[in-house]
Design a protein around this motif. Sequence first.
Motif, PDB file in Angstrom:
ATOM      1  N   ASN A  11       0.821  -1.208   0.000  1.00  0.00           N
ATOM      2  CA  ASN A  11       0.000   0.000   0.000  1.00  0.00           C
ATOM      3  C   ASN A  11       0.856   1.260   0.000  1.00  0.00           C
ATOM      4  N   PHE A  12       1.925   1.239   0.801  1.00  0.00           N
ATOM      5  CA  PHE A  12       2.820   2.402   0.847  1.00  0.00           C
ATOM      6  C   PHE A  12       3.460   2.647  -0.513  1.00  0.00           C
ATOM      7  N   LEU A  13       3.971   1.592  -1.134  1.00  0.00           N
ATOM      8  CA  LEU A  13       4.653   1.746  -2.419  1.00  0.00           C
ATOM      9  C   LEU A  13       3.693   2.191  -3.512  1.00  0.00           C
ATOM     10  N   ARG A  14       2.431   1.771  -3.452  1.00  0.00           N
ATOM     11  CA  ARG A  14       1.446   2.211  -4.448  1.00  0.00           C
ATOM     12  C   ARG A  14       1.232   3.726  -4.400  1.00  0.00           C
ATOM     13  N   GLY A  15       1.377   4.301  -3.231  1.00  0.00           N
ATOM     14  CA  GLY A  15       1.262   5.751  -3.129  1.00  0.00           C
ATOM     15  C   GLY A  15       2.565   6.471  -3.408  1.00  0.00           C
ATOM     16  N   PHE A  16       3.695   5.838  -3.052  1.00  0.00           N
ATOM     17  CA  PHE A  16       4.996   6.508  -3.097  1.00  0.00           C
ATOM     18  C   PHE A  16       5.660   6.431  -4.469  1.00  0.00           C
ATOM     19  N   VAL A  17       5.681   5.242  -5.061  1.00  0.00           N
ATOM     20  CA  VAL A  17       6.466   5.037  -6.282  1.00  0.00           C
ATOM     21  C   VAL A  17       5.995   5.881  -7.467  1.00  0.00           C
ATOM     22  N   PRO A  18       4.679   5.982  -7.765  1.00  0.00           N
ATOM     23  CA  PRO A  18       4.273   6.816  -8.907  1.00  0.00           C
ATOM     24  C   PRO A  18       4.736   8.270  -8.789  1.00  0.00           C
ATOM     25  N   GLY A  19       4.671   8.824  -7.583  1.00  0.00           N
ATOM     26  CA  GLY A  19       5.119  10.213  -7.391  1.00  0.00           C
ATOM     27  C   GLY A  19       6.599  10.375  -7.639  1.00  0.00           C
ATOM     28  N   ILE A  20       7.408   9.398  -7.200  1.00  0.00           N
ATOM     29  CA  ILE A  20       8.850   9.465  -7.415  1.00  0.00           C
ATOM     30  C   ILE A  20       9.196   9.279  -8.891  1.00  0.00           C
ATOM     31  N   ILE A  21       8.471   8.374  -9.561  1.00  0.00           N
ATOM     32  CA  ILE A  21       8.694   8.190 -10.996  1.00  0.00           C
ATOM     33  C   ILE A  21       8.401   9.494 -11.750  1.00  0.00           C
ATOM     34  N   MET A  22       7.324  10.182 -11.382  1.00  0.00           N
ATOM     35  CA  MET A  22       6.987  11.454 -12.026  1.00  0.00           C
ATOM     36  C   MET A  22       8.072  12.505 -11.778  1.00  0.00           C
ATOM     37  N   LEU A  23       8.679  12.504 -10.580  1.00  0.00           N
ATOM     38  CA  LEU A  23       9.757  13.451 -10.282  1.00  0.00           C
ATOM     39  C   LEU A  23      10.986  13.149 -11.134  1.00  0.00           C
ATOM     40  N   VAL A  24      11.310  11.867 -11.292  1.00  0.00           N
ATOM     41  CA  VAL A  24      12.434  11.481 -12.144  1.00  0.00           C
ATOM     42  C   VAL A  24      12.174  11.906 -13.591  1.00  0.00           C
ATOM     43  N   ILE A  25      10.940  11.705 -14.067  1.00  0.00           N
ATOM     44  CA  ILE A  25      10.580  12.116 -15.430  1.00  0.00           C
ATOM     45  C   ILE A  25      10.734  13.628 -15.596  1.00  0.00           C
ATOM     46  N   TYR A  26      10.329  14.388 -14.564  1.00  0.00           N
ATOM     47  CA  TYR A  26      10.466  15.854 -14.598  1.00  0.00           C
ATOM     48  C   TYR A  26      11.923  16.251 -14.845  1.00  0.00           C
ATOM     49  N   TYR A  27      12.834  15.659 -14.083  1.00  0.00           N
ATOM     50  CA  TYR A  27      14.248  16.000 -14.245  1.00  0.00           C
ATOM     51  C   TYR A  27      14.789  15.475 -15.569  1.00  0.00           C
ATOM     52  N   TRP A  28      14.307  14.319 -15.999  1.00  0.00           N
ATOM     53  CA  TRP A  28      14.768  13.752 -17.271  1.00  0.00           C
ATOM     54  C   TRP A  28      14.357  14.645 -18.444  1.00  0.00           C
ATOM     55  N   VAL A  29      13.123  15.122 -18.409  1.00  0.00           N
ATOM     56  CA  VAL A  29      12.618  15.954 -19.511  1.00  0.00           C
ATOM     57  C   VAL A  29      13.396  17.267 -19.610  1.00  0.00           C
ATOM     58  N   TYR A  30      13.662  17.895 -18.477  1.00  0.00           N
ATOM     59  CA  TYR A  30      14.307  19.206 -18.507  1.00  0.00           C
ATOM     60  C   TYR A  30      15.833  19.135 -18.548  1.00  0.00           C
ATOM     61  N   GLY A  31      16.396  17.962 -18.333  1.00  0.00           N
ATOM     62  CA  GLY A  31      17.850  17.841 -18.465  1.00  0.00           C
ATOM     63  C   GLY A  31      18.488  17.093 -17.314  1.00  0.00           C
ATOM     64  N   TRP A  32      18.619  15.786 -17.481  1.00  0.00           N
ATOM     65  CA  TRP A  32      19.204  14.970 -16.417  1.00  0.00           C
ATOM     66  C   TRP A  32      20.661  15.351 -16.164  1.00  0.00           C
ATOM     67  N   GLU A  33      21.382  15.703 -17.232  1.00  0.00           N
ATOM     68  CA  GLU A  33      22.786  16.076 -17.066  1.00  0.00           C
ATOM     69  C   GLU A  33      22.921  17.324 -16.200  1.00  0.00           C
ATOM     70  N   THR A  34      22.035  18.300 -16.430  1.00  0.00           N
ATOM     71  CA  THR A  34      22.069  19.519 -15.617  1.00  0.00           C
ATOM     72  C   THR A  34      21.719  19.214 -14.168  1.00  0.00           C
ATOM     73  N   PHE A  35      20.700  18.367 -13.967  1.00  0.00           N
ATOM     74  CA  PHE A  35      20.321  17.971 -12.606  1.00  0.00           C
ATOM     75  C   PHE A  35      21.502  17.337 -11.882  1.00  0.00           C
ATOM     76  N   TRP A  36      22.195  16.448 -12.562  1.00  0.00           N
ATOM     77  CA  TRP A  36      23.341  15.768 -11.950  1.00  0.00           C
ATOM     78  C   TRP A  36      24.465  16.765 -11.674  1.00  0.00           C
ATOM     79  N   ALA A  37      24.725  17.667 -12.609  1.00  0.00           N
ATOM     80  CA  ALA A  37      25.798  18.653 -12.432  1.00  0.00           C
ATOM     81  C   ALA A  37      25.501  19.592 -11.267  1.00  0.00           C
ATOM     82  N   VAL A  38      24.231  20.017 -11.146  1.00  0.00           N
ATOM     83  CA  VAL A  38      23.853  20.928 -10.063  1.00  0.00           C
ATOM     84  C   VAL A  38      23.999  20.251  -8.717  1.00  0.00           C
ATOM     85  N   ASN A  39      23.527  19.029  -8.595  1.00  0.00           N
ATOM     86  CA  ASN A  39      23.606  18.335  -7.312  1.00  0.00           C
ATOM     87  C   ASN A  39      25.033  17.924  -6.971  1.00  0.00           C
TER      88      ASN A  39
END
Length: 326
Positions: A221-249
């Motif tokens: 139940n926890f993962l059903r609520g948690f995982v989709p939100g995290i996947i969407m966050l990863v997609i957000y960074y992937w769309v706008y530039g994963w390389e930039t995200f990695w460089a900034v962090n």
Amino acid sequence: IILILGVLFLGFWLRWKNYATVPVVGTSLDEYSFSWVGMSLIQLGMPVGALGVGGYENNIYKYINVDRFFQTGVYASPIKINYPWFDHPPLIGLYSGGYATLAGARVYEDATLRIIRKPMVVLGTISLLLVIILAYEYFGFAVAAMSGLIYATSPLVVVSSRMVQAENLLIIWFLLILILLKKEKWLWVGIFTALAFWTKFSAIAILPVIIWVIKRQNIGNFLRGFVPGIIMLVIYYWVYGWETFWAVNTANTGRLYEIGTTAFLDLIDKTRVTHIKMLSDGWIVASWIAFFAYRKMNLLKIFVMSYLATYILFGNYPHGWYALPF
């Protein structure tokens, strides 16, 4: 009910009074930057913010004279603008910048403190209600009423809760999660944990608490609520530039580390609004005394210790807003 409504009204009124002038203009450029990120995402489809720490390929310098910055001498040089802006996840920006857009702001100069702090006053009042509910769940009505009264009137809490800082939204998710953990609503715990990561990565502090109490039959139940939100966050960074995200962090890891071993003493004897601006508040010291005096181990104590570890490991400067979840 009358007493609680009275405490809520008092808390709202104290947060609303002079909200646009205290803290003063220029206390933190982050307030504007978060709002600009939300405005640019909504209007341009690109997160654009200010004063990125490093790792950005796209940097431009602009005089953005919001709230008469340059007339008051707060900033004497152009502000560095970065895109795509990845210093923090975008949720607090979407909240404050979304409100600014609805209020008619179309360019960055329109995003004044009088506009962007209004939704923070609402958040501060919601967090007050959640503090009361949380205290009631663990300790009963008398403690809930007293906790609400302290949280409603504490000078540091009142002033800091007006600021457009990610921690003021993170507090909402933390309180909701702690309430729902008591009720074992695991799907919602997962959803709000994901939203916490959309707000700031220091949300990792809540995971040890969840791990401490979760049972095998609840993991799904926890993962059903948690995982989709995290996947969407990863997609957000992937769309706008994963390389930039990695460089900034990666650049973030190279910042000067100033909290160190004095972090805990600093929390007790310095009640900070920013890095250098203080506001004396005896309730903070009293609260730490109460924390150690209460010896029973429960979700709240585990969470405070977990966030303390996160505060020390993630911190570089002892900015006041880092300590707000305490």
